[in-house]
Design an enzyme around this catalytic site. Structure first.
Site, PDB file in Angstrom:
ATOM      1  N   GLU A   1       0.653  -1.169  -0.006  1.00  0.00           N
ATOM      2  CA  GLU A   1      -0.065  -0.033  -0.150  1.00  0.00           C
ATOM      3  C   GLU A   1       0.762   1.100   0.040  1.00  0.00           C
ATOM      4  OE1 GLU A   1      -0.248  -2.380   2.074  1.00  0.00           O
ATOM      5  OE2 GLU A   1      -2.401  -3.044   2.691  1.00  0.00           O
TER       6      GLU A   1
ATOM      7  N   ASP B   1      -2.308  -5.590   3.250  1.00  0.00           N
ATOM      8  CA  ASP B   1      -2.501  -5.667   4.579  1.00  0.00           C
ATOM      9  C   ASP B   1      -3.375  -6.936   4.872  1.00  0.00           C
ATOM     10  OD1 ASP B   1      -0.999  -3.597   5.228  1.00  0.00           O
ATOM     11  OD2 ASP B   1      -2.712  -2.160   5.637  1.00  0.00           O
TER      12      ASP B   1
ATOM     13  N   ASP C   1      -6.166  -7.878   5.979  1.00  0.00           N
ATOM     14  CA  ASP C   1      -7.463  -7.685   6.669  1.00  0.00           C
ATOM     15  C   ASP C   1      -8.105  -7.693   5.249  1.00  0.00           C
ATOM     16  OD1 ASP C   1      -6.751  -5.241   5.802  1.00  0.00           O
ATOM     17  OD2 ASP C   1      -7.291  -4.102   7.564  1.00  0.00           O
TER      18      ASP C   1
ATOM     19  N   GLU D   1      -9.906  -5.217   3.742  1.00  0.00           N
ATOM     20  CA  GLU D   1      -9.461  -3.860   2.916  1.00  0.00           C
ATOM     21  C   GLU D   1      -8.179  -4.107   2.027  1.00  0.00           C
ATOM     22  OE1 GLU D   1     -11.361  -1.244   2.302  1.00  0.00           O
ATOM     23  OE2 GLU D   1     -12.838  -2.215   3.478  1.00  0.00           O
TER      24      GLU D   1
ATOM     25  N   TYR E   1       0.409  -5.696  12.989  1.00  0.00           N
ATOM     26  CA  TYR E   1      -0.559  -4.987  12.221  1.00  0.00           C
ATOM     27  C   TYR E   1      -1.752  -4.474  13.350  1.00  0.00           C
ATOM     28  CZ  TYR E   1      -4.097  -4.128   8.606  1.00  0.00           C
ATOM     29  OH  TYR E   1      -4.721  -3.598   7.526  1.00  0.00           O
TER      30      TYR E   1
ATOM     31  N   ARG F   1      -4.945  -3.398  12.715  1.00  0.00           N
ATOM     32  CA  ARG F   1      -6.447  -3.555  12.580  1.00  0.00           C
ATOM     33  C   ARG F   1      -6.746  -4.877  13.042  1.00  0.00           C
ATOM     34  NH1 ARG F   1      -5.160   0.063   8.235  1.00  0.00           N
ATOM     35  NH2 ARG F   1      -6.212   2.180   8.726  1.00  0.00           N
TER      36      ARG F   1
ATOM     37  N   HIS G   1      -6.866 -11.163  14.011  1.00  0.00           N
ATOM     38  CA  HIS G   1      -5.528 -11.384  13.599  1.00  0.00           C
ATOM     39  C   HIS G   1      -4.999 -11.360  15.006  1.00  0.00           C
ATOM     40  CE1 HIS G   1      -6.142 -11.197   9.384  1.00  0.00           C
ATOM     41  NE2 HIS G   1      -6.688  -9.958   9.637  1.00  0.00           N
TER      42      HIS G   1
END
Length: 855
Positions: free
Chosen positions: A7, A80, A82, A84, A293, A295, A340
């Site tokens: 990203e 990432d 997740d 998104e 991470y 989130r 996670h």
């Protein structure tokens, strides 16, 4: 060559170092495309077909990705771990496929931390894209689009002043409005506490009256002053002897490591960070490889991380601080695909990382994760009961002692709000006492209290409540809360949410006409269904069909109503709020102006206007009485009613108070022309005198001692100011306009001129950062005419309004500069082509123009 897509540029730079020369790592700068913000982007009648559009500012960036992909043997999507992140990878793959630039081999890898070991291990275990997770993203995106783009037009046409509604945002707003209603409906209850100040063996302590005249005393038992004074007298005259001492051991276990939600809550409590600022800082720490991470719904830590934490505890503390077995925590998250590892440091030997707010946040994360693997704290709670000779009056003192700190030596969890009237026992140290002792009284207090309404939500308590209700997901809370503030539905005062007039009216409208869709249960159930989609247990289009089948007809039903019908319904729904019972028992809807002028039939009702709702009289236009929507009973925040305030003693003209598009103002006719002045919010007890002062502006302070030209004090669009010879200086408050003297005015203007002079090429940097990885130049955060910006000497990039310039990190600066640089080439090409068009156009059109003039 193997192409890796991530990203951010900071993440790309770090990963490229770990992977070596055979890999090329490029950043997508987040999402590369989205649904166009227009009707028809999601088409329910075509099996929920969705149109996607590449972001304009990502076109040159994606061209670079596509060019590199054409030369690559393998594409590795490493965004990432997740929903998104999965969606970004899916978008990149689909776009490359559309451009026929997709390599034959495409892999998806994820890692929970940006460390060399985590990255290299992840590259050894690639997988395919997770289709259920992509489906969950598609369902959420379509659901939010259909909710917003279908409901918002209804609001614009049937609720003037409303801006938008959202599936999660509207329910979060309802929580804030509901709390406001609870506070308004709350009736304080008086109660008294009686506390004896005592001393024994040189140690002072307090004891509370818990039994009076043979009756047990609860918190609300003593409800008036007379009883309180009698109880105080009884304690003063009594001789209290220790009758019982109870010592009870207690154990407290540490909290688990942070999840996204608990990190946002604790950062708000202990550091005063907003949810969005917390996530920005955490993002920077993650991209720097300092934390895992950020989130996540999970509370567990990897086995190697637990071992590292236990080793760090052993090195820093003695053996008593390390439990025999590692502590294991289990998540309550229903959706294991999105749960996670907890947020933790990637290296427990590193107790510091980052600087400024990032450093503070890392310290919080580090201590919480470390404490989660430490021994429980051992405490001892002692309760001493004392009675007078009659046995009818009883005092109680409570103390708490920490026998072994355990995890408390590192970290103690914060709390949102103390319970109502939390004036309970003192948890301090008590002197050593035994049965039969008679501690000395040094004084007795009878203190009046009142029960308190529930506190307004802070960011921490709002996030906690949303999570408890299962509304939204932790990764979306920051953006949801920011949207409410951006729409001016709520405001923050002393870190608490207050519902604004527009937010309150919108909530009432949705509760009245879309009851189901702002229901807490409905929204939580929808989240559960979306989780089932991501787990592969439900089809995403089935979920959308069920939603759309009921939602679309409901919006059409409301749209078919006349605006007057909507207003009448809201008038009835909000009647108790807008027209509460009056103290004298008179009709709360009676128009005060009609009553004063002897006009019959004057009754107040809610009305809708161009700039929102307001209260008006049914006798309009004969009666022009109005008041703002958010003025139940005619008053709010000291604001007065619209109408004639009085007469100017000098001109004899009437001074009227009115409410317009931009708020309240006063108006007076002078020499046939109407003069107006906005009413500032910082004026106390606004009255006729203040109104005349405002209408008299600008005020002449005097002649400047150096130039001889007049200095004026006035109030403008951006607040109170001074003006002299075309130059301006800002004043602190409205009252300064009328009070500032010549010496202060000259100083303020001189300081303003100096600041402006420094801005012309001589400004000092707000912050100096490291070198830009491409240009090699030093990056600086600078003040600018249109706001702060970051530069590497070649490219200037504006810093977002919600970002504090002094908190900008190297990673954020690189991302902003690179994103701005990526926009440059397209603009330059457009400028080069423009002149040719301008030159060609006049030659062809000139004859036609001349002929038109001749005609």
């Amino acid at each position: 060559m193997q192409l890796v897509i991530v990203e951010s540029p900071a993440k790309a730079k770090t990963i490229e170092q770990y992977l070596g020369k055979d890999f090329k790592v490029l950043a997508s700068y987040g999402h590369v495309r989205d649904l166009p913000p227009k009707d028809g982007s999601v088409r329910p009648d075509e099996d929920f077909a969705m149109d996607w559009e590449l972001y304009r500012d990502k076109q040159s960036r994606f061209k670079e990705i596509a060019d590199a992909a054409k030369k690559a043997d393998r594409l590795v999507l490493a965004t990432d771990p997740d929903r998104e992140g999965e969606a970004i990878s899916w978008h990149v793959r689909e776009l490359l496929k559309k451009r026929k630039a997709l390599p034959d081999k495409v892999d998806r890898v994820t890692f929970n931390a940006i460390t060399k070991n985590a990255v290299t291990e992840a590259m050894k275990s690639p997988r395919d894209l997770d289709q259920p997770l992509i489906d969950a993203y598609l369902a959420r995106r379509a659901l939010d689009y259909l909710y917003g783009f279908t409901l918002s037009p209804v609001l614009w046409r049937r609720l003037p002043g409303a801006k938008s509604a959202g599936r999660v945002q509207s329910v979060a707003l309802r929580l804030i409005v509901d709390r406001e209603r609870e506070i308004e409906a709350f009736v304080p209850q008086e109660y008294w506490s009686v506390v004896a100040h005592m001393e024994h063996d040189g140690t002072a302590f307090d004891a509370r009256l818990v039994r009076y005249d043979g009756e047990k005393i609860d918190r609300l038992s003593i409800g008036e002053e007379g009883t309180a004074k009698a109880a105080r007298k009884a304690v003063e005259e009594g001789r209290f002897t220790v009758e019982d001492i109870e010592t009870r051991p207690l154990k407290r276990n540490p909290a688990p490591p942070f999840t996204t939600s608990t990190l946002q809550q604790e950062a708000a409590r202990k550091l005063g960070f907003s949810a969005s600022h917390t996530m920005r800082c955490a993002q920077s720490l993650y991209e720097a490889g300092a934390i895992t991470y950020m989130r996540t719904d999970g509370v567990s830590m990897d086995g190697s991380a637990i071992s590292a934490a236990r080793k760090a505890i052993t090195e820093r503390y003695d053996g008593h601080y390390l439990p025999e077995k590692p502590r294991m925590y289990k998540t309550k998250a229903k959706n294991t695909q999105e749960a996670h590892e907890a947020i933790r440091p990637t290296n427990f030997m590193r107790d510091r990382a980052g600087s400024g707010d990032e450093g503070k946040l890392y310290d919080l994360i580090y201590k919480r994760a470390m404490a989660s693997q430490m021994a429980a704290a051992s405490l001892e709670r002692t309760t001493v009961t004392m009675r007078d000779p009659t046995g009818r009056h009883e005092l109680r003192a409570t103390g708490q002692v920490v026998k072994f700190a355990g995890f408390l030596a590192v970290y103690q969890e914060g709390f949102d709000d103390k319970s109502d009237g939390d004036d309970g026992d003192d948890d301090g140290l008590l002197p050593a006492m035994k049965k039969g002792d008679t501690p000395a009284k040094t004084g007795v207090d009878a203190t009046q209290h009142f029960t308190q309404p529930p506190p307004r939500f802070s960011e921490a308590s709002l996030v906690k409540r949303l999570e408890e209700l299962g509304i939204g997901r932790p990764s979306t809370y920051a953006s949801t809360i920011q949207t409410l503030r951006d729409r001016n539905y709520v405001r923050m005062e002393k870190n608490r949410f207050f519902a604004e007039e527009s937010g309150r009216l919108l909530t009432a409208f949705l509760e009245r006409f879309f009851t189901r869709y702002v229901g807490y249960d409905f929204t939580a159930e929808m989240e559960d269904e979306l989780d089932e989609v991501s787990a592969g247990d439900e089809q995403w289009k089935t979920l959308l069909e069920q939603f759309w089948r009921d939602f679309k007809p409901k919006t059409e039903e409301v749209m078919d109503k006349k605006p007057s019908e909507v207003t009448e319904a809201l008038d009835e729904y909000l009647s108790d709020y807008l027209f509460p019972p009056t103290a004298d028992g008179s009709d709360p809807r009676a128009c005060p102006l009609c009553r004063d002028e002897g006009r019959a039939g004057g009754e107040l009702h809610l009305r809708g206007g161009r700039y929102g709702a307001f209260i008006a009289c049914v006798n309009y236009p004969e009666c022009k009485y109005t008041r703002r929507f958010a003025q139940p009973g005619g008053e709010e925040d000291g604001a007065g009613e619209d109408g004639v305030m009085g007469t100017d003693p000098e001109t004899g003209a009437q001074v009227e108070r009115k409410t317009g598009r931009f708020g309240p103002y006063v108006e007076m006719e002078v020499d046939g022309a109407k003069k107006r002045a906005s009413i500032p919010k910082d004026l106390p007890d606004f009255d006729l005198e203040w109104a005349i002062k405002l209408l008299s502006l600008p005020r002449i302070v005097g002649a400047h001692p150096e130039t001889g030209k007049e200095i004026e004090a006035a109030i403008g669009r951006y607040g109170p100011y001074l003006r002299h010879d075309g130059k301006y200086g800002k004043l602190g408050s409205t009252s300064d306009v009328f009070d500032v003297g010549m010496n202060a005015a000259v100083t303020i203007l001189a300081e303003a001129a100096n600041r402006k002079g420094r801005g012309r090429g001589k400004a000092e940097p707000i912050k100096t950062l490291g070198e830009h990885p491409t240009s090699g130049a030093e990056m600086k955060v600078m003040p600018g005419r249109y706001g702060p910006y970051v530069t590497d000497g070649t490219t200037n990039a504006t810093i977002p309004k919600d970002q504090k310039p002094e908190d900008l990190t190297d990673a954020q600066a690189i991302e902003l500069i690179d994103a701005r640089a990526a926009k440059g080439p397209a603009k330059k090409k457009a400028k080069k082509k423009a002149p040719a068009k301008k030159k060609a156009a006049p030659k062809k059109k000139a004859p036609a123009k001349k002929a038109a003039k001749a005609d």
